[in-house]
Design a protein around this motif. Structure first.
Motif, short mmCIF file in Angstrom:
data_model
loop_
_atom_site.label_atom_id
_atom_site.label_comp_id
_atom_site.label_asym_id
_atom_site.label_seq_id
_atom_site.Cartn_x
_atom_site.Cartn_y
_atom_site.Cartn_z
N ASN A 272 1.33 28.42 -33.46
CA ASN A 272 0.29 29.20 -33.77
C ASN A 272 0.63 30.54 -33.02
OD1 ASN A 272 -0.86 27.29 -35.43
ND2 ASN A 272 -2.38 26.64 -33.91
N THR A 273 0.97 30.68 -31.87
CA THR A 273 1.28 31.97 -31.29
C THR A 273 2.21 32.74 -31.88
OG1 THR A 273 0.69 30.80 -29.07
CG2 THR A 273 2.06 33.03 -29.19
N PHE A 274 3.38 32.08 -32.37
CA PHE A 274 4.42 32.76 -33.20
C PHE A 274 3.83 33.22 -34.27
CE2 PHE A 274 7.74 30.36 -30.21
CZ PHE A 274 7.25 31.23 -29.10
N LYS A 275 3.51 32.45 -35.16
CA LYS A 275 2.60 32.97 -36.38
C LYS A 275 1.97 34.05 -36.27
CE LYS A 275 3.10 28.81 -39.54
NZ LYS A 275 2.22 28.13 -40.55
N LYS A 333 -6.62 14.87 -35.42
CA LYS A 333 -6.49 16.12 -36.06
C LYS A 333 -6.92 17.32 -35.42
CE LYS A 333 -7.59 18.01 -40.77
NZ LYS A 333 -8.31 19.16 -40.34
N LEU A 334 -7.97 17.33 -34.84
CA LEU A 334 -8.61 18.60 -34.05
C LEU A 334 -7.68 18.77 -32.94
CD1 LEU A 334 -12.27 17.90 -34.33
CD2 LEU A 334 -11.08 19.61 -35.58
N LEU A 335 -7.31 17.74 -32.07
CA LEU A 335 -6.19 17.68 -31.03
C LEU A 335 -4.98 18.58 -31.30
CD1 LEU A 335 -6.21 17.15 -27.87
CD2 LEU A 335 -4.99 15.01 -28.68
N GLN A 336 -4.62 18.45 -32.57
CA GLN A 336 -3.39 19.01 -32.99
C GLN A 336 -3.46 20.32 -33.48
OE1 GLN A 336 -1.44 17.25 -36.53
NE2 GLN A 336 0.22 18.47 -36.46
N GLU A 337 -4.41 20.66 -34.20
CA GLU A 337 -4.81 21.93 -34.45
C GLU A 337 -5.51 22.83 -33.34
OE1 GLU A 337 -8.40 21.66 -37.20
OE2 GLU A 337 -7.17 20.91 -38.93
N GLY A 338 -6.04 22.37 -32.34
CA GLY A 338 -6.35 23.04 -31.42
C GLY A 338 -5.38 23.26 -30.21
N VAL A 339 -4.87 22.28 -29.61
CA VAL A 339 -4.00 22.43 -28.46
C VAL A 339 -2.68 22.48 -28.86
CG1 VAL A 339 -3.42 21.04 -26.22
CG2 VAL A 339 -5.66 20.84 -27.29
N GLY A 340 -2.34 22.02 -30.04
CA GLY A 340 -0.82 22.16 -30.53
C GLY A 340 -0.14 20.98 -30.12
N LEU A 341 -0.39 19.86 -30.02
CA LEU A 341 0.14 18.78 -29.86
C LEU A 341 0.31 17.91 -30.98
CD1 LEU A 341 -2.04 17.63 -26.53
CD2 LEU A 341 0.15 18.85 -26.78
N ILE A 342 1.12 17.14 -30.91
CA ILE A 342 1.61 16.03 -31.88
C ILE A 342 1.15 14.86 -31.76
CG2 ILE A 342 3.70 15.14 -33.54
CD1 ILE A 342 5.18 17.86 -32.79
#
Length: 417
Positions: A272-275, A333-342
Motif C-alpha cells: 500500500n505504501t508503494f502504491k 480479510k480486515l487484518l490483511q487490508e489494514g496491517v498488510g499481513l498475508i
C-alpha cells in the motif's frame, strides 16, 4: 538475514531476557467489557480489525496500545509490562519470548480452543512449547525484492535475475545507466539474501545449518563465512556503500518510495505504501547463489496472538471472542487490508495484490521459507540476531572480513549456552 525493514511480526534487534521473577502478569484493565490489546504495529493499521470486532460484538470495546515506532522495542516493552503487572488481555507473542512466557505462566494454553481448528500446522508449530500451542498465528510472511520497473528498464532489465552474480551485474549496469542508488539494505537488515541461501542448502540436509550450529556439528565460521563473503560482493563491486550502516528501515523505504532507489528488501506489508507513492513497481525473487537452486526466502509464520493466562470469567470469554474473530474470514480479510499481513489459515484464501504475485507463488505457496533463529538456542535468539547485523555492519565498514564476522558469531553463541 531477514530484513528488519519488515514492519510487523518478529524482527527484533533488542536483547530480551524475561527473568524468572516475573510475577505480575495481571490484566491492565478491570473493565470486563474492555479488551486491552498490545501489538507491534500502529493503531491505524489495526483499526479496521478493531472496528469490525466492535461492530460484531456490541458492548465490547478494544483498548489498543503499541510501542513508539511500533516495532522498535516491542519485546522490551512487553517485558516491562509483564514485570509491572500490566500485561494486556491479548497481545502479540514473539516466538523468541514464547518459552519464557510459558515458563512464567503468562500465556493461556490455546491448544484445544475451537478457533484453533483453522490454524495450519506450520503456524501451530512455531507457536508451540512442549507440544502445546500458546499463541494463534494466522498469517505468514516472506521477504522479497521490491524493484522500480522504470529504473530497471534504464539498464534493459524487466525483473530480478535468478542468480546472485547476475543480480550484482545488474546493479553495476544500473549504475552505468545513471541510476545513482541501485540497491540499499537497512542497518538492521543487512545480509538480506543470506537466509535464502542457507534455507536452500538446509533443505538438502538432514537438519538445518543453524540447528547444526546449535548442536555443535559445525560453526558459523565454517558455514556463514562463505555466505557473508558472497554478500560482501556488493561492496567489492561498488554497488552498495558503507552508508547503509547508518540507514534505518524508514530511510530506505523513503528512498524507494521517492523513486530514487531501484531495489530494496521488502515484503507484502509495503504494497500500500508503494502504491500510494504512485510508483511503477513490483516484488520479485531473491537471487540464489547457483543456477538451478530451488528459490527460498527469509520467512515464516508470523507471531501469534496470545491471551493473558491470568484472565478468568467474562474477561477470558471476551478475549477468546477476539481471537475467534481474528481467525474468522471477516477478521482475516480486515487484518490483511489494514496491517498488510498475508493470511495463512485453512478457512481463508487471500486475494494477493498483483505486484506481489511472484514471491507469493514462489515462497508462501510452496512453503520454501526459512528463518535462521528457529534453529538457534531458545534463550538469546534476539541477542544473536542483533549480533549478526552488528557484525555485518563491521564488514560494510571494512573493519572486519566476512570470515571474522562469522567467527565472532561463534563467540557470541557460546555466551548464550
Amino acid at each position: 538475514m531477514r530484513s528488519s525493514i519488515k514492519k510487523t511480526a518478529i524482527g527484533c534487534a533488542t536483547t530480551i531476557a524475561v527473568v524468572a521473577s516475573l510475577a505480575g502478569c495481571g490484566s491492565s484493565s478491570a473493565n470486563e467489557n474492555e479488551i486491552t490489546f498490545f501489538a507491534n504495529n500502529t493503531q491505524d493499521n489495526y483499526q479496521k480489525l478493531i472496528d469490525g470486532f466492535e461492530a460484531a460484538n456490541p458492548g465490547l470495546t478494544i483498548k489498543f496500545s503499541t510501542t513508539n515506532g511500533a516495532q522498535a522495542g516491542y519485546q522490551q516493552t512487553l517485558q516491562t509490562r509483564i514485570s509491572g503487572g500490566q500485561l494486556t488481555d491479548v497481545f502479540v507473542a514473539p516466538p523468541e519470548q514464547l518459552n519464557d512466557l510459558v515458563k512464567n505462566n503468562c500465556v493461556k494454553d490455546l491448544t484445544d480452543e475451537p478457533f484453533m481448528d483453522v490454524i495450519g500446522d506450520t503456524n501451530k508449530e512455531q507457536s508451540s512449547v512442549d507440544g502445546r500451542v500458546y499463541s494463534m498465528s494466522v498469517t505468514s510472511w516472506t521477504n522479497a525484492f521490491a524493484y522500480n520497473k522504470d529504473l530497471l528498464a534504464k539498464a534493459g532489465y524487466d525483473n530480478i535475475p535468478e542468480t546472485w552474480d547476475d543480480f550484482v551485474r545488474m546493479l553495476k549496469d544500473l549504475k552505468d545507466a545513471g541510476v545513482e542508488t541501485p540497491y540499499l539494505e537497512p542497518k538492521a537488515g543487512l545480509g538480506a539474501m543470506v537466509e535464502s541461501w542457507i534455507g536452500y542448502d538446509s533443505s538438502t540436509a538432514d537438519k538445518s545449518i543453524d540447528q547444526q550450529i546449535t548442536d555443535g556439528d559445525t560453526t558459523f565460521e565454517q558455514t556463514y563465512g562463505e555466505y557473508y563473503a558472497e554478500w560482501a560482493k556488493l561492496f567489492d563491486e561498488g554497488v552498495m556503500g558503507s552508508e547503509v550502516t547508518g540507514l534505518g528501515d524508514d530511510q530506505v523505504r523513503t528512498e524507494f518510495a521517492s523513486g530514487r532507489l531501484a531495489v530494496m528488501p521488502s515484503g507484502y506489508w509495503d504494497v500500500n505504501t508503494f502504491k500510494e507513492a504512485g510508483l511503477n513497481f513490483a516484488f520479485g525473487r531473491l537471487p540464489m547463489l547457483h543456477e538451478g537452486d530451488t528459490p527460498y526466502a527469509p520467512g515464516s509464520a508470523d507471531s501469534g496472538y496470545a491471551i493473558n493466562a491470568k484472565l478468568s470469567g467474562a474477561k477470558l470469554e471476551n478475549a477468546e471472542k477476539f481471537l475467534e474473530y481474528i481467525a474468522s474470514e471477516e477478521g482475516l480479510k480486515l487484518l490483511q487490508e489494514g496491517v498488510g499481513l498475508i493470511p495463512a489459515t485453512k478457512n481463508y484464501t487471500p486475494v494477493i495484490d498483483e505486484t506481489f504475485a511472484e514471491p507469493y507463488e514462489m515462497y508462501i505457496s510452496t512453503g520454501n521459507l526459512y528463518l535462521n533463529t528457529l534453529g538457534w538456542p531458545t534463550t538469546g535468539r534476539s541477542a544473536l540476531r542483533a549480533e549478526t547485523f552488528a557484525q555485518l555492519q563491521q564488514v560494510a565498514l571494512g573493519s572486519e572480513t566476512p570470515a571474522e564476522a562469522a567467527a565472532n558469531l561463534d563467540a557470541k553463541i557460546k555466551t548464550l549456552s
